[in-house]
Design an enzyme around this catalytic site. Sequence first.
Site, mmCIF file in Angstrom:
data_model
loop_
_atom_site.group_PDB
_atom_site.id
_atom_site.type_symbol
_atom_site.label_atom_id
_atom_site.label_comp_id
_atom_site.label_asym_id
_atom_site.label_seq_id
_atom_site.Cartn_x
_atom_site.Cartn_y
_atom_site.Cartn_z
ATOM 1 N N SER A 195 16.886 1.835 16.236
ATOM 2 C CA SER A 195 16.356 2.356 14.976
ATOM 3 C C SER A 195 14.837 2.433 15.042
ATOM 4 O O SER A 195 14.191 1.598 15.697
ATOM 5 C CB SER A 195 16.762 1.407 13.849
ATOM 6 O OG SER A 195 16.036 1.696 12.672
ATOM 7 N N TYR A 255 17.162 -7.539 10.515
ATOM 8 C CA TYR A 255 17.922 -6.387 11.026
ATOM 9 C C TYR A 255 17.137 -5.693 12.150
ATOM 10 O O TYR A 255 17.656 -5.445 13.235
ATOM 11 C CB TYR A 255 18.211 -5.405 9.880
ATOM 12 C CG TYR A 255 18.521 -4.011 10.355
ATOM 13 C CD1 TYR A 255 19.719 -3.727 10.996
ATOM 14 C CD2 TYR A 255 17.589 -2.973 10.192
ATOM 15 C CE1 TYR A 255 19.992 -2.439 11.457
ATOM 16 C CE2 TYR A 255 17.859 -1.695 10.645
ATOM 17 C CZ TYR A 255 19.053 -1.433 11.287
ATOM 18 O OH TYR A 255 19.303 -0.169 11.747
ATOM 19 N N LYS A 272 17.742 -5.246 16.521
ATOM 20 C CA LYS A 272 17.648 -4.021 17.332
ATOM 21 C C LYS A 272 16.630 -4.211 18.461
ATOM 22 O O LYS A 272 16.851 -3.816 19.601
ATOM 23 C CB LYS A 272 17.253 -2.827 16.452
ATOM 24 C CG LYS A 272 18.289 -2.448 15.404
ATOM 25 C CD LYS A 272 19.543 -1.855 16.027
ATOM 26 C CE LYS A 272 20.566 -1.420 14.993
ATOM 27 N NZ LYS A 272 21.853 -1.005 15.597
HETATM 28 C C1 UD1 Z 1 15.917 1.992 5.714
HETATM 29 C C2 UD1 Z 1 15.627 0.713 6.435
HETATM 30 C C3 UD1 Z 1 15.623 1.002 7.908
HETATM 31 C C4 UD1 Z 1 16.952 1.586 8.327
HETATM 32 C C5 UD1 Z 1 17.218 2.862 7.523
HETATM 33 C C6 UD1 Z 1 18.607 3.392 7.809
HETATM 34 C C7 UD1 Z 1 14.235 -0.542 4.851
HETATM 35 C C8 UD1 Z 1 12.891 -1.108 4.570
HETATM 36 N N1 UD1 Z 1 14.356 0.165 5.980
HETATM 37 O O1 UD1 Z 1 14.853 2.878 5.994
HETATM 38 O O2 UD1 Z 1 15.400 -0.198 8.607
HETATM 39 O O3 UD1 Z 1 16.946 1.890 9.701
HETATM 40 O O4 UD1 Z 1 17.139 2.557 6.140
HETATM 41 O O5 UD1 Z 1 18.750 4.637 7.215
HETATM 42 O O6 UD1 Z 1 15.164 -0.730 4.095
HETATM 43 N N2 UD1 Z 1 13.859 5.041 -1.972
HETATM 44 C C9 UD1 Z 1 13.665 5.065 -3.347
HETATM 45 N N3 UD1 Z 1 14.705 4.684 -4.148
HETATM 46 C C10 UD1 Z 1 15.930 4.284 -3.656
HETATM 47 C C11 UD1 Z 1 16.109 4.271 -2.252
HETATM 48 C C12 UD1 Z 1 15.045 4.652 -1.440
HETATM 49 O O7 UD1 Z 1 12.602 5.412 -3.834
HETATM 50 O O8 UD1 Z 1 16.829 3.934 -4.445
HETATM 51 C C13 UD1 Z 1 12.743 5.464 -1.102
HETATM 52 C C14 UD1 Z 1 12.208 4.328 -0.240
HETATM 53 O O9 UD1 Z 1 11.236 3.603 -0.914
HETATM 54 C C15 UD1 Z 1 11.677 5.109 0.975
HETATM 55 C C16 UD1 Z 1 12.622 6.312 1.072
HETATM 56 O O10 UD1 Z 1 13.233 6.439 -0.212
HETATM 57 O O11 UD1 Z 1 10.383 5.575 0.730
HETATM 58 C C17 UD1 Z 1 13.716 6.137 2.102
HETATM 59 O O12 UD1 Z 1 14.394 4.911 1.858
HETATM 60 P P1 UD1 Z 1 15.727 4.506 2.626
HETATM 61 O O13 UD1 Z 1 16.713 5.604 2.572
HETATM 62 O O14 UD1 Z 1 16.177 3.162 2.126
HETATM 63 O O15 UD1 Z 1 15.280 4.411 4.150
HETATM 64 P P2 UD1 Z 1 14.093 3.556 4.819
HETATM 65 O O16 UD1 Z 1 13.575 2.526 3.910
HETATM 66 O O17 UD1 Z 1 13.115 4.511 5.402
#
Ligand code: UD1
Length: 336
Positions: A123, A147, A151
Site C-alpha cells: 500500500s 496497518y 505492510k
Molecule cells: C486509507 C488508509 C490507507 C489505506 C487506504 C485503502 C487512512 C489514514 N489511510 O487511505 O492506509 O491504504 O485507505 O483504501 O485511513 N474522507 C472524508 N470523509 C470520509 C472518508 C474519507 O472526508 O468519510 C476523506 C479523507 O479524509 C481523505 C480522503 O477522503 O482525504 C480519502 O480517504 P480514504 O478513502 O479513507 O483513504 P485514505 O485515507 O487516503
Amino acid sequence: MILVTGGAGYIGSHVCMALLEAGLDVVVIDNLSNSNQASLQRVQSLCGRSLIFRQIDIRDEEAVYDIIHDFGVTAVIHLAGLKAVGDSNVRPLSYYENNVVGTMRLVSAMTKANVKTLVFSSSATVYGVPTYLPLDERHPLGPTNPYGRTKFFIEETLKDLYRSDAEWRIGILRYFNPAGAHESGLIGEDPVGVPNNLLPFVAQVAIGRQEKLRIWGNDYNTPDGTGIRDFIHVVDLASGHLSVLNGLKQPGVITLNLGTGNGSSVLEVVRTFEAVSGRSVAYEIGGRRAGDVAICYADPTLAGDTLGWQSARSLAQMCADHWRWQLKNPNGYRES
Ligand code: UD1
C-alpha cells in the site's frame, strides 16, 4: 495455476476476473472474515469460466501447502489481510498476526512446495507523510500506523527472502486509493458496517443508507481545502497484477506504485459522483481525521516503464461504476 489469497474480497474478485479473462486457471483461498463467496460466483458467471475456492486461512500453513501442491500452483498473488487503519490502532496484534505471521506461513508453504513467484499487495501507506510529490518508489518509508507497518515489515521480509535465495521472483505492488467496480455492476466493494473509505461512504449517502458524508477537514493547503488522493479504478489495479505476473520473467524483487498519477480532492469526488449519479450527496465539514495527510498521489512511471502498465479509467468512470454497483446491490452481496 495461480493461487489468489484473499480472492473473494474487493480487489481479489477483480484480480480473479482479470486472471480468468486472460485464460489463466485460478484457485482462491480466503477465510471470508471480510468478504463474501458470492463475489466469486459472480466472477465465474461473468466470465463464463470456473475457479476453485477453498475456505482456508493463510495462517494454516499445512492447508496452504496442500493447496499449492495438489493444484500444481506456479505463482501466488497474495491479497489476504486486514486493512482498516483505525482498527489496527485498536487491535495491533491481530494485524501483526494476520498480515505478518500469515505472510510468513504462506511463504514458508511456498518454499516447501518450491513455488517461488509471489505478487504481494502492499500500500502507498508505507510512505507515511510525503516529503515530496508525486511519490515515487524511492521515497523514504515511514508508515504511521500498525496497518501500514505490517505492510512495511512484509515488504522488508520479502526482500530479505530474495537476498537469502536468489530464485525468488517477487512483485511488491503499492496501491494508491482503489475505487470503482467492475462495469457490469455485479462485483464491487462491500464494506461491513459503516464504511471508512471515501467512495463507499459517498455511494451509501447517494443511495440513502447514510444520512450525510462528513468531510474530514477543509483547511488543508489544497485548492479547495480538502484532502487530495490518487483514486485508481479497481479494474486498472487488477490489470496491474496480471502485468506484473507476466513481467516477473527473471528472479528479483520489483516494487511498483499502482496509481494514476493524478490527484483528486474530496470535494471533486463528491461533485463527480453527483454528476454521474444524478443524486445529491449531502455533506458537512468536520475536523481533520487523525493520521490523514493533505496530499498523496503517485508517480506511476516505473510501472509504465517496467511493465507497460498504466491506468486507463477516469474519476468519472470510477464514480459511475461504483454507483452502478451500489444501485444494483444496495446491501452489497448480502441479498444475493
Ligand atoms: C486509507 C488508509 C490507507 C489505506 C487506504 C485503502 C487512512 C489514514 N489511510 O487511505 O492506509 O491504504 O485507505 O483504501 O485511513 N474522507 C472524508 N470523509 C470520509 C472518508 C474519507 O472526508 O468519510 C476523506 C479523507 O479524509 C481523505 C480522503 O477522503 O482525504 C480519502 O480517504 P480514504 O478513502 O479513507 O483513504 P485514505 O485515507 O487516503
